[in-house]
Design a protein around this motif. Sequence first.
Motif, PDB file in Angstrom:
ATOM      1  N   ASP A 260       7.452 -41.097   7.029  1.00  0.00           N
ATOM      2  CA  ASP A 260       7.806 -41.451   7.743  1.00  0.00           C
ATOM      3  C   ASP A 260       6.281 -42.271   8.723  1.00  0.00           C
ATOM      4  N   PRO A 261       6.407 -43.836   8.864  1.00  0.00           N
ATOM      5  CA  PRO A 261       5.076 -44.443   9.000  1.00  0.00           C
ATOM      6  C   PRO A 261       4.351 -43.988  10.535  1.00  0.00           C
ATOM      7  N   SER A 262       5.761 -43.336  11.472  1.00  0.00           N
ATOM      8  CA  SER A 262       5.246 -42.757  13.214  1.00  0.00           C
ATOM      9  C   SER A 262       4.824 -41.600  12.866  1.00  0.00           C
ATOM     10  N   ARG A 263       3.440 -41.316  13.005  1.00  0.00           N
ATOM     11  CA  ARG A 263       2.570 -39.958  13.495  1.00  0.00           C
ATOM     12  C   ARG A 263       3.514 -39.106  14.308  1.00  0.00           C
ATOM     13  N   GLU A 264       3.799 -39.614  15.102  1.00  0.00           N
ATOM     14  CA  GLU A 264       4.758 -39.433  16.749  1.00  0.00           C
ATOM     15  C   GLU A 264       5.891 -38.754  15.722  1.00  0.00           C
ATOM     16  N   VAL A 265       6.812 -39.143  15.113  1.00  0.00           N
ATOM     17  CA  VAL A 265       8.404 -38.408  14.579  1.00  0.00           C
ATOM     18  C   VAL A 265       7.207 -37.904  13.315  1.00  0.00           C
ATOM     19  N   ARG A 266       6.732 -37.268  12.705  1.00  0.00           N
ATOM     20  CA  ARG A 266       5.873 -36.510  11.887  1.00  0.00           C
ATOM     21  C   ARG A 266       5.750 -35.866  13.227  1.00  0.00           C
ATOM     22  N   LYS A 267       5.401 -35.898  14.054  1.00  0.00           N
ATOM     23  CA  LYS A 267       5.264 -34.466  14.871  1.00  0.00           C
ATOM     24  C   LYS A 267       5.870 -34.278  14.830  1.00  0.00           C
ATOM     25  N   VAL A 268       6.929 -34.505  15.466  1.00  0.00           N
ATOM     26  CA  VAL A 268       8.033 -34.348  16.071  1.00  0.00           C
ATOM     27  C   VAL A 268       9.040 -33.534  15.222  1.00  0.00           C
ATOM     28  N   VAL A 269       9.230 -33.938  14.112  1.00  0.00           N
ATOM     29  CA  VAL A 269      10.000 -33.196  13.310  1.00  0.00           C
ATOM     30  C   VAL A 269       9.449 -32.164  12.547  1.00  0.00           C
ATOM     31  N   LEU A 270       7.862 -31.999  12.587  1.00  0.00           N
ATOM     32  CA  LEU A 270       6.752 -30.693  12.842  1.00  0.00           C
ATOM     33  C   LEU A 270       7.611 -30.036  13.899  1.00  0.00           C
ATOM     34  N   SER A 271       7.857 -30.098  14.888  1.00  0.00           N
ATOM     35  CA  SER A 271       8.149 -28.921  16.145  1.00  0.00           C
ATOM     36  C   SER A 271       8.995 -28.743  16.204  1.00  0.00           C
ATOM     37  N   HIS A 272      10.120 -29.284  14.980  1.00  0.00           N
ATOM     38  CA  HIS A 272      11.653 -28.225  14.796  1.00  0.00           C
ATOM     39  C   HIS A 272      12.031 -27.877  13.696  1.00  0.00           C
TER      40      HIS A 272
END
Length: 694
Positions: A260-272
């Motif tokens: 995924d190109p978005s850093r924020e989306v990758r961070k959200v996945v790491l949260s879950h």
Amino acid sequence: MKGTKKASTRKDTSGYEPERLVEILVDAQTSSSSHKNHAARLAQLQKLNPDRFEADFTKNINKVLVINTSEPAVDLLIAFVTMYVSCQDINEEAPAQTPSRPQNSTADDFEDPDDVLLEPQPRAQAQAPSSSTKRKKGKNDSSDPFNYDEFDEPSSDFDSVRLAFSLSMIDYFSKLTGVKDKVVRYRSTQFLSRILRVLHPSVVPRIDEYTMDEILDRMRERTKDKLPAIRAHAAAALSLPIFQDQEVVMDEYIRIMESDPSREVRKVVLSHVSPSRRTIPALIKRTRDVGDEVRKKAFEVFGDKVPISRLSPTQRVSVLSNALGDRINKIRDGAGSNLLRSWLEGCGNDPCKVLSYMDVEANEAEACMVVEAMYKAKMLEPLKVDDLKRDEHGIIANESARLWRGCVEYYKKHNEDVLEDILPTLSELSSQISFHRDKNRPYVVKQLVEVARSMDMGDEVGRAVLSGVVRGMLGASATPVTLLPALMACILERLHPDEEEHIRIVVEIISEIQDPLQDHQEDDTETQEKLIKAQRNLQKLQRQRAALLKAADRNGASALRPQIAAAEAEVARLEELTQDKDLSMWRRTSCITEQLLATVSLSGSKRRRAEDVMGSGSPELDGLLHSVILPSIQHTDPQIRCQGIKNLGLFALLNRAVANRQIVLFQRAVQNDLPFIKVVAMRILFDFTLVFNM
């Protein structure tokens, strides 16, 4: 929806008033603290006419789905609708928190989502305050939103109406996630994600398997949406345990983390994401992510969810080295230290146990980083020599020795006063080095020698004792080659810092290795004698067999075959033993020469003479050129030949004339030798270019 005119529709026969629905929705936009009361009012209104209530409710919610900006009133209304549709207000003391978002933001402005609610955070600076009350935990409450013990099972007719209403709204939002309008797509995905994550446990069993599979497919589709905000909400929704096909969810999470190109989306996945054997490799890759916040979140996941025992040695070293070696100081000293602290607590606050998980012998540099980080973060107290872990024979454990060395080196840099309490005398340390040398513990010996480099050499008696021990180990054939650099550094830097003195001492050691005294070569003489006897015995047997064959005694000749084979095997064994000692001698002398020349090269300005002087300026070093360096270049073993090439390059850096004379040799090595020797020769030529401008 503020300021909306009240509907003029009259009451129906049941007493249902549509304007009351609008009034409640408007009042819910003022403060989250009153959502509980507004939900009770809304429930009473729904009870009057459920069918008409659902139609009017959907009609009013559609007005929210097209709002692209973020306003406090909109955020409060979304929180209220989420609470009511999810039946969160039933048998609950307070609604869940829903922080407000800044004004004037759009779905396209998504940058930094909240780890829990995944709200898009716009670039606007102003943010309206909002009040919220936390939901009180029951005795069975946990981080899982589907805690079935938290609520009582609904039993009234109205509860069944609420459940039907919730299922209908979930299906409605699910269908809207695939529309073309990006704003509606974003808002519907946001609603669905939030509702599913706080859904009342009474509603979950009522969702049929087909519907759940349909929601799962739609959320997976939305994880590929063009808008990062939509992808983030869809990824959060996939984390729910209500989806039975968790393998599909994990595969989707791995894809998002890696592509995924978005850093924020990758961070959200790491949260879950749930760490498992399948997802841990992808999580380790995120510790090297280009996004600072993503790396920080990855380290937090490992610290909070992954015990150090669940990782392989390679994975542990990779995670710790990435955390403690991060380029951002805030991450390195914050998330990296917290990760290490968490793993240390998981090991019962035993730093040696943490180091044992890393294999300190194979990962020396990483172990150094870990020990330094522990002392820098004040996780450990100064370690005295009497507190080191030993076995029943008094041998210091590898991890304990590495920990003590790190402790000494840290306080040497930051607080030398502490060293007086934790260091022994030079004589005592020399005794420990000799003891562990005799016990064949080279790694412990190396750590103790490194500790000696941090000690005060003012004690002449102790210094002489330590010098004798170190010099003896340099000349002993039993000393591993890997230990020689540490011993040489101790001599060159601490015991004999004067350049002329340590050159003389090292050259004497090399001469002793090449031509040992009588008391050091007894084993070699015995081996040579055995080899000569074995060769004579083999020749005797071969002559006997030849004589028997000449006399046509084939039976006698055949009887000698086993004896001849055994004699040949014995000769081969002894020759190999002799050859191994020869290789060991060349490896040791070449390694010691490299350490010496590297030190002299650093002070080369004192050694360089006129260009017509074909030497180093030191008779001892010139002797090494003919006794060690040039013969090693002609050796048949590639490793020794490579070491000889390197030593010749270091020697040539002492004098431009020597470099001019030997440059042809390096050029031929680049053209004709083995690949790894070509690399060394090429580096030397680059050094000539930089130093002599050749």
